[in-house]
Write a protein that holds these residues in place. Structure first.
Motif, PDB file in Angstrom:
ATOM      1  N   LYS A 153       0.044  -0.941  -0.258  1.00 35.21           N
ATOM      2  CA  LYS A 153      -0.115  -0.438   0.004  1.00 35.21           C
ATOM      3  C   LYS A 153       1.040   1.521  -0.109  1.00 35.21           C
ATOM      4  O   LYS A 153       2.236   1.612   0.949  1.00 35.21           O
ATOM      5  CB  LYS A 153      -0.757  -0.121   0.868  1.00 35.21           C
ATOM      6  CG  LYS A 153      -2.165  -1.275   0.906  1.00 35.21           C
ATOM      7  CD  LYS A 153      -3.029  -0.533   0.156  1.00 35.21           C
ATOM      8  CE  LYS A 153      -4.229  -1.722   0.312  1.00 35.21           C
ATOM      9  NZ  LYS A 153      -4.980  -1.191  -0.262  1.00 35.21           N
ATOM     10  N   ILE A 154       0.286   2.083  -0.648  1.00 39.13           N
ATOM     11  CA  ILE A 154       1.511   3.602  -0.466  1.00 39.13           C
ATOM     12  C   ILE A 154       0.974   4.747  -0.239  1.00 39.13           C
ATOM     13  O   ILE A 154      -0.830   4.630  -0.726  1.00 39.13           O
ATOM     14  CB  ILE A 154       1.905   3.779  -2.247  1.00 39.13           C
ATOM     15  CG1 ILE A 154       2.306   2.965  -3.047  1.00 39.13           C
ATOM     16  CG2 ILE A 154       1.958   5.745  -2.553  1.00 39.13           C
ATOM     17  CD1 ILE A 154       2.288   3.216  -3.895  1.00 39.13           C
ATOM     18  N   PHE A 155       0.572   5.444   0.780  1.00 37.35           N
ATOM     19  CA  PHE A 155       0.061   6.720   1.340  1.00 37.35           C
ATOM     20  C   PHE A 155       0.657   8.183   1.171  1.00 37.35           C
ATOM     21  O   PHE A 155       1.887   7.912   1.640  1.00 37.35           O
ATOM     22  CB  PHE A 155      -0.144   5.979   2.585  1.00 37.35           C
ATOM     23  CG  PHE A 155      -1.351   4.624   2.833  1.00 37.35           C
ATOM     24  CD1 PHE A 155      -2.309   4.415   2.922  1.00 37.35           C
ATOM     25  CD2 PHE A 155      -0.878   3.029   3.390  1.00 37.35           C
ATOM     26  CE1 PHE A 155      -3.528   3.643   2.902  1.00 37.35           C
ATOM     27  CE2 PHE A 155      -1.922   2.379   3.654  1.00 37.35           C
ATOM     28  CZ  PHE A 155      -3.379   2.417   3.244  1.00 37.35           C
ATOM     29  N   GLY A 156       0.579   9.538   0.557  1.00 40.90           N
ATOM     30  CA  GLY A 156       1.045  10.124   0.980  1.00 40.90           C
ATOM     31  C   GLY A 156      -0.345  11.270   0.944  1.00 40.90           C
ATOM     32  O   GLY A 156      -1.677  11.232   0.735  1.00 40.90           O
ATOM     33  N   THR A 157       0.518  13.133   1.215  1.00 42.21           N
ATOM     34  CA  THR A 157      -0.830  13.499   0.754  1.00 42.21           C
ATOM     35  C   THR A 157      -1.556  13.506  -0.583  1.00 42.21           C
ATOM     36  O   THR A 157      -0.839  13.904  -1.800  1.00 42.21           O
ATOM     37  CB  THR A 157      -0.309  15.520   1.673  1.00 42.21           C
ATOM     38  OG1 THR A 157       0.332  14.674   2.076  1.00 42.21           O
ATOM     39  CG2 THR A 157      -0.943  15.502   1.048  1.00 42.21           C
ATOM     40  N   ASP A 158      -3.063  13.414  -0.665  1.00 48.49           N
ATOM     41  CA  ASP A 158      -3.767  13.699  -1.767  1.00 48.49           C
ATOM     42  C   ASP A 158      -3.198  11.578  -2.252  1.00 48.49           C
ATOM     43  O   ASP A 158      -4.404  12.053  -2.896  1.00 48.49           O
ATOM     44  CB  ASP A 158      -3.739  14.322  -2.205  1.00 48.49           C
ATOM     45  CG  ASP A 158      -4.111  15.699  -1.411  1.00 48.49           C
ATOM     46  OD1 ASP A 158      -5.492  15.603  -0.844  1.00 48.49           O
ATOM     47  OD2 ASP A 158      -3.670  16.408  -1.637  1.00 48.49           O
ATOM     48  N   ILE A 159      -2.589  11.179  -2.115  1.00 45.04           N
ATOM     49  CA  ILE A 159      -2.492   9.834  -2.736  1.00 45.04           C
ATOM     50  C   ILE A 159      -3.061   8.489  -1.412  1.00 45.04           C
ATOM     51  O   ILE A 159      -2.505   8.561  -0.843  1.00 45.04           O
ATOM     52  CB  ILE A 159      -0.764   9.965  -3.050  1.00 45.04           C
ATOM     53  CG1 ILE A 159      -0.549  10.604  -3.819  1.00 45.04           C
ATOM     54  CG2 ILE A 159      -0.343   8.757  -3.822  1.00 45.04           C
ATOM     55  CD1 ILE A 159       0.930  11.172  -4.105  1.00 45.04           C
ATOM     56  N   LYS A 160      -3.502   7.921  -2.770  1.00 44.09           N
ATOM     57  CA  LYS A 160      -3.085   7.036  -2.097  1.00 44.09           C
ATOM     58  C   LYS A 160      -3.665   5.568  -3.325  1.00 44.09           C
ATOM     59  O   LYS A 160      -4.040   6.059  -4.304  1.00 44.09           O
ATOM     60  CB  LYS A 160      -4.604   6.270  -1.544  1.00 44.09           C
ATOM     61  CG  LYS A 160      -5.053   4.889  -0.642  1.00 44.09           C
ATOM     62  CD  LYS A 160      -6.283   5.253   0.301  1.00 44.09           C
ATOM     63  CE  LYS A 160      -7.536   5.055  -0.339  1.00 44.09           C
ATOM     64  NZ  LYS A 160      -9.058   5.374  -0.391  1.00 44.09           N
ATOM     65  N   GLY A 161      -2.219   4.294  -2.818  1.00 41.74           N
ATOM     66  CA  GLY A 161      -2.576   3.089  -3.852  1.00 41.74           C
ATOM     67  C   GLY A 161      -2.463   1.955  -3.694  1.00 41.74           C
ATOM     68  O   GLY A 161      -2.030   1.713  -2.080  1.00 41.74           O
ATOM     69  N   ASP A 162      -2.075   0.987  -4.555  1.00 41.00           N
ATOM     70  CA  ASP A 162      -1.396  -0.109  -4.573  1.00 41.00           C
ATOM     71  C   ASP A 162      -0.787  -0.426  -5.375  1.00 41.00           C
ATOM     72  O   ASP A 162      -0.436   0.396  -6.479  1.00 41.00           O
ATOM     73  CB  ASP A 162      -2.402  -1.325  -4.996  1.00 41.00           C
ATOM     74  CG  ASP A 162      -4.073  -1.025  -3.507  1.00 41.00           C
ATOM     75  OD1 ASP A 162      -4.272  -0.871  -2.626  1.00 41.00           O
ATOM     76  OD2 ASP A 162      -4.594  -1.198  -4.836  1.00 41.00           O
ATOM     77  N   LEU A 163       0.669  -1.248  -4.886  1.00 40.82           N
ATOM     78  CA  LEU A 163       1.369  -2.531  -5.607  1.00 40.82           C
ATOM     79  C   LEU A 163       1.688  -3.821  -5.591  1.00 40.82           C
ATOM     80  O   LEU A 163       1.512  -4.223  -4.246  1.00 40.82           O
ATOM     81  CB  LEU A 163       2.912  -0.984  -5.118  1.00 40.82           C
ATOM     82  CG  LEU A 163       3.844  -2.090  -5.080  1.00 40.82           C
ATOM     83  CD1 LEU A 163       5.304  -0.212  -5.811  1.00 40.82           C
ATOM     84  CD2 LEU A 163       4.216  -2.849  -4.833  1.00 40.82           C
ATOM     85  N   TYR A 164       1.989  -3.915  -6.484  1.00 41.40           N
ATOM     86  CA  TYR A 164       2.093  -5.540  -6.497  1.00 41.40           C
ATOM     87  C   TYR A 164       3.324  -6.165  -7.711  1.00 41.40           C
ATOM     88  O   TYR A 164       3.503  -5.042  -8.471  1.00 41.40           O
ATOM     89  CB  TYR A 164       0.800  -6.475  -7.209  1.00 41.40           C
ATOM     90  CG  TYR A 164      -0.201  -5.565  -6.851  1.00 41.40           C
ATOM     91  CD1 TYR A 164      -0.931  -6.465  -5.437  1.00 41.40           C
ATOM     92  CD2 TYR A 164      -1.316  -4.783  -7.232  1.00 41.40           C
ATOM     93  CE1 TYR A 164      -2.624  -6.310  -4.876  1.00 41.40           C
ATOM     94  CE2 TYR A 164      -2.393  -4.845  -6.541  1.00 41.40           C
ATOM     95  CZ  TYR A 164      -2.732  -5.488  -5.532  1.00 41.40           C
ATOM     96  OH  TYR A 164      -3.520  -4.657  -4.586  1.00 41.40           O
TER      97      TYR A 164
END
Length: 253
Positions: A153-164
């Protein structure tokens, strides 16, 4: 006369100490077999026939060693030779892994599964400052080579995502307690939430990456690791470069 008696006493003391040291040196090292079986050869080589099979749960006493081989004795007195690879897959009577001089961490972990987690932060590129958390599961077919699957999982300011991703991990000096590693792999990033003002180029993008790091073995089945990773992410316009630093923990079984 007194001098003679002193010399005799000193000689007896040295002899007693020598015998005590010899006795402690011969104290057997009992190991318990944890694999289904260990083949016992009549000599230290593949050309010598297998004359006995030590079953799981039996104990053996290590007598001596040769390159790639250990001479062992079973509890019922049978003596023969077993390969280093098989003896490395034994444990002491205390439950601790066998800590034998010619057995490296890589030898012990060969043919084992691994599971772990990583945490870190992107230090450069569009995701700079974003946090990365991932879990891994893999297999080590050789002492110096491993493969793993990663989901994060990726978390940042106004950012959220996934990594595989899928990674190949090389560890050329797996006999060192602190050993360098090289990682190469491929995967995909899926950024679900984007900054509203200046959206990222990364959306649903493939990436290639490599990493340099180290493993620090806390025991035969556990390690702490640190890595630097460089990503090349494919986008509609061009490739985007990212960098990240991570630390993690792995256990083997």
């Amino acid at each position: 006369m007194r001098l003679l008696m002193m010399l005799v006493g000193l000689s007896l003391g040295i002899l007693g100490a020598t015998q005590a040291l010899a006795g402690s040196a011969k104290e057997p090292l009992w190991l318990e077999v944890i694999d289904p079986y260990v083949e016992m050869h009549s000599g230290p080589g593949r050309g010598y026939p297998v004359f006995y099979v030590i079953e799981q749960g039996e104990r053996v006493d290590v007598i001596t060693r040769r390159p790639g081989w250990y001479e062992v004795r079973t509890q019922d007195g049978k003596t023969g030779w077993a390969t280093t690879a098989q003896i490395s897959r034994t444990i002491q009577t205390t439950g601790e892994p066998a800590d034998l001089p010619t057995v490296s961490y890589g030898d012990y972990l060969k043919n084992s599964w691994r599971a772990g987690f990583n945490t870190g932060q992107f230090s450069n590129g569009e995701l700079q400052g974003s946090e990365l958390f991932s879990a891994t599961v893999g297999y080590r077919p050789l002492g110096w080579l491993g493969v793993e699957l990663e989901a994060g999982k990726i978390f940042g300011t106004d950012i959220k995502g996934d990594l595989y991703g899928a990674n190949l991990v090389l560890e050329p000096f797996s006999d060192w307690r602190i050993s360098p590693t090289v990682l190469i792999g491929r995967g995909v990033m899926k950024i679900d939430s984007q900054p509203k003002l200046v959206p990222l180029q990364i959306d649903d993008s493939d990436f290639n990456h490599y990493g340099l790091g180290f493993n620090y073995y806390l025991g035969r089945n556990f390690l702490f690791k640190g890595e630097y990773r460089s990503y090349s992410v494919s986008t509609d316009d061009n490739n985007v470069s990212l960098e990240a630093w991570t630390i993690g923990f792995n256990s083997f079984f």
